[in-house]
Design a protein around this motif. Structure first.
Motif, PDB file in Angstrom:
ATOM      1  N   GLY A  48       0.774  -1.319  -0.125  1.00  0.00           N
ATOM      2  CA  GLY A  48      -0.073  -0.095  -0.159  1.00  0.00           C
ATOM      3  C   GLY A  48       0.780   1.049  -0.087  1.00  0.00           C
ATOM      4  N   LEU A  49       0.508   2.251  -0.863  1.00  0.00           N
ATOM      5  CA  LEU A  49       1.291   3.328  -0.943  1.00  0.00           C
ATOM      6  C   LEU A  49       0.573   4.808  -0.915  1.00  0.00           C
ATOM      7  CD1 LEU A  49       4.265   4.274  -1.546  1.00  0.00           C
ATOM      8  CD2 LEU A  49       3.405   4.298  -4.094  1.00  0.00           C
ATOM      9  N   ASP A  50       0.807   5.364   0.196  1.00  0.00           N
ATOM     10  CA  ASP A  50      -0.033   6.546   0.373  1.00  0.00           C
ATOM     11  C   ASP A  50       0.969   8.043   0.247  1.00  0.00           C
ATOM     12  OD1 ASP A  50      -2.373   8.448   1.186  1.00  0.00           O
ATOM     13  OD2 ASP A  50      -1.338   8.448   3.013  1.00  0.00           O
ATOM     14  N   LEU A  51       0.907   8.553  -0.701  1.00  0.00           N
ATOM     15  CA  LEU A  51       1.564   9.654  -0.960  1.00  0.00           C
ATOM     16  C   LEU A  51       1.146  10.907  -1.021  1.00  0.00           C
ATOM     17  CD1 LEU A  51       3.064   7.452  -2.903  1.00  0.00           C
ATOM     18  CD2 LEU A  51       3.632   9.347  -4.636  1.00  0.00           C
ATOM     19  N   ALA A  52       1.473  11.548   0.325  1.00  0.00           N
ATOM     20  CA  ALA A  52       0.976  12.909   0.781  1.00  0.00           C
ATOM     21  C   ALA A  52       1.537  13.993  -0.274  1.00  0.00           C
ATOM     22  CB  ALA A  52       0.965  13.090   2.277  1.00  0.00           C
ATOM     23  N   SER A  53       1.207  15.493   0.154  1.00  0.00           N
ATOM     24  CA  SER A  53       2.036  16.391  -0.747  1.00  0.00           C
ATOM     25  C   SER A  53       3.398  16.197  -0.316  1.00  0.00           C
ATOM     26  CB  SER A  53       1.398  17.718  -0.249  1.00  0.00           C
ATOM     27  OG  SER A  53       2.014  17.874   1.298  1.00  0.00           O
ATOM     28  N   LYS A  54       4.231  16.780  -1.340  1.00  0.00           N
ATOM     29  CA  LYS A  54       5.692  16.638  -1.005  1.00  0.00           C
ATOM     30  C   LYS A  54       6.335  16.944   0.104  1.00  0.00           C
ATOM     31  CE  LYS A  54       6.579  15.958  -6.113  1.00  0.00           C
ATOM     32  NZ  LYS A  54       7.441  16.514  -7.291  1.00  0.00           N
ATOM     33  N   ILE A  55       5.618  17.969   0.801  1.00  0.00           N
ATOM     34  CA  ILE A  55       6.268  18.453   1.760  1.00  0.00           C
ATOM     35  C   ILE A  55       5.691  17.730   3.334  1.00  0.00           C
ATOM     36  CG2 ILE A  55       6.740  20.716   0.781  1.00  0.00           C
ATOM     37  CD1 ILE A  55       4.074  21.582   2.521  1.00  0.00           C
ATOM     38  N   LEU A 107       9.925  11.695   4.993  1.00  0.00           N
ATOM     39  CA  LEU A 107       9.651  13.190   5.084  1.00  0.00           C
ATOM     40  C   LEU A 107      10.993  13.912   4.417  1.00  0.00           C
ATOM     41  CD1 LEU A 107       8.369  13.698   8.758  1.00  0.00           C
ATOM     42  CD2 LEU A 107       7.401  14.524   6.559  1.00  0.00           C
ATOM     43  N   PRO A 108      10.730  15.109   4.100  1.00  0.00           N
ATOM     44  CA  PRO A 108      11.781  16.268   3.849  1.00  0.00           C
ATOM     45  C   PRO A 108      12.439  16.618   4.769  1.00  0.00           C
ATOM     46  CG  PRO A 108       9.681  17.145   3.423  1.00  0.00           C
ATOM     47  CD  PRO A 108       9.275  15.758   3.749  1.00  0.00           C
ATOM     48  N   ARG A 109      13.915  16.885   4.710  1.00  0.00           N
ATOM     49  CA  ARG A 109      14.420  17.517   5.851  1.00  0.00           C
ATOM     50  C   ARG A 109      13.918  18.605   6.282  1.00  0.00           C
ATOM     51  NH1 ARG A 109      17.471  15.121   9.050  1.00  0.00           N
ATOM     52  NH2 ARG A 109      18.776  14.104   7.268  1.00  0.00           N
ATOM     53  N   ASP A 110      13.619  19.606   5.686  1.00  0.00           N
ATOM     54  CA  ASP A 110      12.964  20.664   6.102  1.00  0.00           C
ATOM     55  C   ASP A 110      11.771  20.658   6.961  1.00  0.00           C
ATOM     56  OD1 ASP A 110      15.088  22.009   4.739  1.00  0.00           O
ATOM     57  OD2 ASP A 110      13.794  23.095   3.243  1.00  0.00           O
ATOM     58  N   THR A 111      10.977  19.811   6.810  1.00  0.00           N
ATOM     59  CA  THR A 111       9.828  19.441   7.552  1.00  0.00           C
ATOM     60  C   THR A 111      10.205  18.969   8.726  1.00  0.00           C
ATOM     61  OG1 THR A 111       8.273  19.137   5.488  1.00  0.00           O
ATOM     62  CG2 THR A 111       7.662  18.137   7.560  1.00  0.00           C
ATOM     63  N   VAL A 112      11.079  17.939   8.959  1.00  0.00           N
ATOM     64  CA  VAL A 112      11.574  17.257  10.043  1.00  0.00           C
ATOM     65  C   VAL A 112      11.968  18.238  10.928  1.00  0.00           C
ATOM     66  CG1 VAL A 112      13.280  15.837  11.021  1.00  0.00           C
ATOM     67  CG2 VAL A 112      12.301  15.253   9.128  1.00  0.00           C
ATOM     68  N   ASN A 113      12.968  19.469  10.420  1.00  0.00           N
ATOM     69  CA  ASN A 113      13.571  20.550  11.308  1.00  0.00           C
ATOM     70  C   ASN A 113      12.494  21.385  11.575  1.00  0.00           C
ATOM     71  OD1 ASN A 113      16.174  19.417  10.761  1.00  0.00           O
ATOM     72  ND2 ASN A 113      16.505  20.634   9.079  1.00  0.00           N
ATOM     73  N   SER A 114      11.237  21.638  10.952  1.00  0.00           N
ATOM     74  CA  SER A 114      10.353  22.666  11.624  1.00  0.00           C
ATOM     75  C   SER A 114       9.198  22.104  12.143  1.00  0.00           C
ATOM     76  CB  SER A 114       9.973  23.573  10.146  1.00  0.00           C
ATOM     77  OG  SER A 114       9.327  22.590   9.108  1.00  0.00           O
ATOM     78  N   ALA A 115       9.074  20.507  11.912  1.00  0.00           N
ATOM     79  CA  ALA A 115       7.920  20.538  12.656  1.00  0.00           C
ATOM     80  C   ALA A 115       7.888  20.344  14.194  1.00  0.00           C
ATOM     81  CB  ALA A 115       7.926  18.538  12.456  1.00  0.00           C
ATOM     82  N   LYS A 116       6.582  20.065  14.873  1.00  0.00           N
ATOM     83  CA  LYS A 116       6.225  20.230  16.105  1.00  0.00           C
ATOM     84  C   LYS A 116       6.452  18.897  16.525  1.00  0.00           C
ATOM     85  CE  LYS A 116       2.446  23.979  15.682  1.00  0.00           C
ATOM     86  NZ  LYS A 116       0.989  23.923  15.767  1.00  0.00           N
ATOM     87  N   ASN A 117       6.750  17.770  15.857  1.00  0.00           N
ATOM     88  CA  ASN A 117       6.534  16.707  16.446  1.00  0.00           C
ATOM     89  C   ASN A 117       8.291  16.383  16.803  1.00  0.00           C
ATOM     90  OD1 ASN A 117       7.102  13.655  16.735  1.00  0.00           O
ATOM     91  ND2 ASN A 117       5.285  13.179  15.482  1.00  0.00           N
ATOM     92  N   ALA A 118       8.643  16.366  17.848  1.00  0.00           N
ATOM     93  CA  ALA A 118       9.906  16.313  18.311  1.00  0.00           C
ATOM     94  C   ALA A 118      10.625  14.799  18.114  1.00  0.00           C
ATOM     95  CB  ALA A 118      10.132  16.711  19.723  1.00  0.00           C
ATOM     96  N   SER A 119       9.895  14.020  17.781  1.00  0.00           N
ATOM     97  CA  SER A 119      10.044  12.530  17.695  1.00  0.00           C
ATOM     98  C   SER A 119      10.789  12.169  16.213  1.00  0.00           C
ATOM     99  CB  SER A 119       8.980  11.683  17.932  1.00  0.00           C
ATOM    100  OG  SER A 119       8.410  11.735  19.110  1.00  0.00           O
ATOM    101  N   TYR A 120      10.455  13.037  15.436  1.00  0.00           N
ATOM    102  CA  TYR A 120      10.966  12.953  14.074  1.00  0.00           C
ATOM    103  C   TYR A 120      12.668  12.631  13.988  1.00  0.00           C
ATOM    104  CZ  TYR A 120       6.494  14.058  11.890  1.00  0.00           C
ATOM    105  OH  TYR A 120       5.134  14.085  11.415  1.00  0.00           O
TER     106      TYR A 120
END
Length: 392
Positions: free
Chosen positions: A190-197, A224-237
């Protein structure tokens, strides 16, 4: 063909009418009975019928219903009005009659006394053995609770409720599983492609018979893209990246070339029967992979497609036959149940990620529709009274 009961002397008839309010204008109603008012998505039918009794000297309008989930609908509105009439808070109401059989807030809903209080025909048309059996299932299956409360205790609930019993899910999980143990075996993807960010998720599903019983093993992959990991509220990334539970692609968008490479490698290492994808975000990617010989199958993200595989997943977890290596996303999923008992995954907040769950559901849909067979079928009865949860 329309069926009706006709009284010739007065040219009166008793007939079932359409549930479409737009077809009911012009009625001149003496008696009307509206069944299961809680299932009405709009107030249109009730309003049209109520208006149609205005030309009669002694009209009667019945509304019969269990509780439901729509707290903003006509049924809940009418219920509140009946409560005001019964409590004497309404200035009018002499022409209104209402009776509500339910439990009180302080009652323990799992008790026999609660069942008896909410079911006035207990032991007559309401069979205690059946209701107690459904209660026992609700105690075991988290997603069955709200539907049991509405149907058998007349308690109004929110339709969006916990899907998965996380205790059972965690009991089934096996972090020691290795995909290398399944090289060369049949699998569904199964493949779920969200928006690229945002999160992109894939799930490999392997059926395997153990001691004569069919089990299913689940392996995830997330990007996940690096920029999203760095700016995300989820500190677990960051921690999940370190643990190799999350694949981070450099830059501001997910590198779909890595996703395509994952799919191609899957087809090389395993006997991939089908790869389910939602065409909304993946048309170009799917076209390229199809040209390269990957068995891509379009699965639209809909209630019709998702309800049965969701119920199957839940039943397999309850019977200890589904084995994931993750719980991220599982507790983020809530499910909405419609009037036909279909269920569908939702999330309470945008930051709650459920993409892995969606990919798992798509893989199971592909398995069920694409030739896979559940050996020794699981009992889906507990899920007929359910709503939903998941957490990655």
């Amino acid at each position: 063909m329309d069926y009706s009961i006709v009284q010739l002397a007065s040219n009166s008839k008793f007939v079932a009418k359409s549930a479409q309010g737009s077809t009911l204008d012009g009625l001149n109603t003496h008696f009307a009975c509206i069944d299961e008012l809680h299932a009405h998505k709009t107030r249109e039918v009730y309003d049209v019928v109520e208006t149609s009794i205005g030309k009669r000297l002694q009209p009667l309008l019945f509304a019969i219903t269990t509780a439901g989930f729509n707290l903003s609908g006509i049924c809940y509105e009418l219920r509140n009005y009946v409560i005001e009439v019964l409590s004497g808070k309404s200035a009018g109401g002499d022409d209104q009659f209402g009776i509500i059989y339910s439990i009180d807030k302080e009652d323990e809903w799992t008790s026999d006394s609660a069942l008896i209080k909410a079911n006035p025909n207990w032991g007559v048309s309401v069979h205690p053995e059946t209701i107690k059996s459904l209660r026992d299932k609700a105690l075991t299956v988290a997603s069955a609770v709200n539907n049991f409360k509405t149907k058998h205790l007349d308690v109004w609930c929110n339709a969006d409720a916990a899907w998965m019993d996380l205790t059972k899910w965690n009991e089934c999980a096996d972090p020691s599983l290795e995909e290398s143990d399944f090289y060369g075996r049949e699998s569904w993807l199964g493949l779920d492609l969200a928006s690229k960010i945002d999160l992109t998720a894939a799930v490999r599903l392997f059926p395997k018979t153990i001691n004569g019983v069919q089990h299913f093993f689940v392996f995830p992959q997330v990007w996940l893209p690096r920029d999203t990991v760095n700016s995300a509220k989820n500190a677990s990334y960051c921690g999940w990246e370190y643990e190799a539970r999350l694949k981070v692609t450099e830059g501001s968008v997910v590198d779909f070339e890595e996703v395509k490479e994952y799919v191609r490698r899957s087809c090389s290492d395993f006997v991939v029967k089908e790869i389910a994808y939602d065409p909304w975000q993946a048309t170009q990617l799917a076209s390229e992979l199809t040209d390269q010989g990957c068995p891509m199958v379009e699965v639209r993200n809909s209630v019709q497609n998702f309800s049965e595989p969701m119920k199957t997943i839940e039943a397999l977890v309850m019977s200890g036959r589904l084995h994931p290596i993750f719980n991220w996303c599982v507790s983020n999923v809530v499910c909405h149940r419609d009037a036909k008992d279909n269920i569908y995954p939702n999330k309470l907040r945008n930051e709650n990620k459920i993409d892995l769950v969606v990919a798992l559901i798509m893989a199971f849909y592909s398995f069920l529709i694409g030739g896979g067979k559940i050996e020794k079928p699981v009992d889906l009865t507990p899920m007929l009274d359910s709503p939903l949860i998941f957490n990655w």
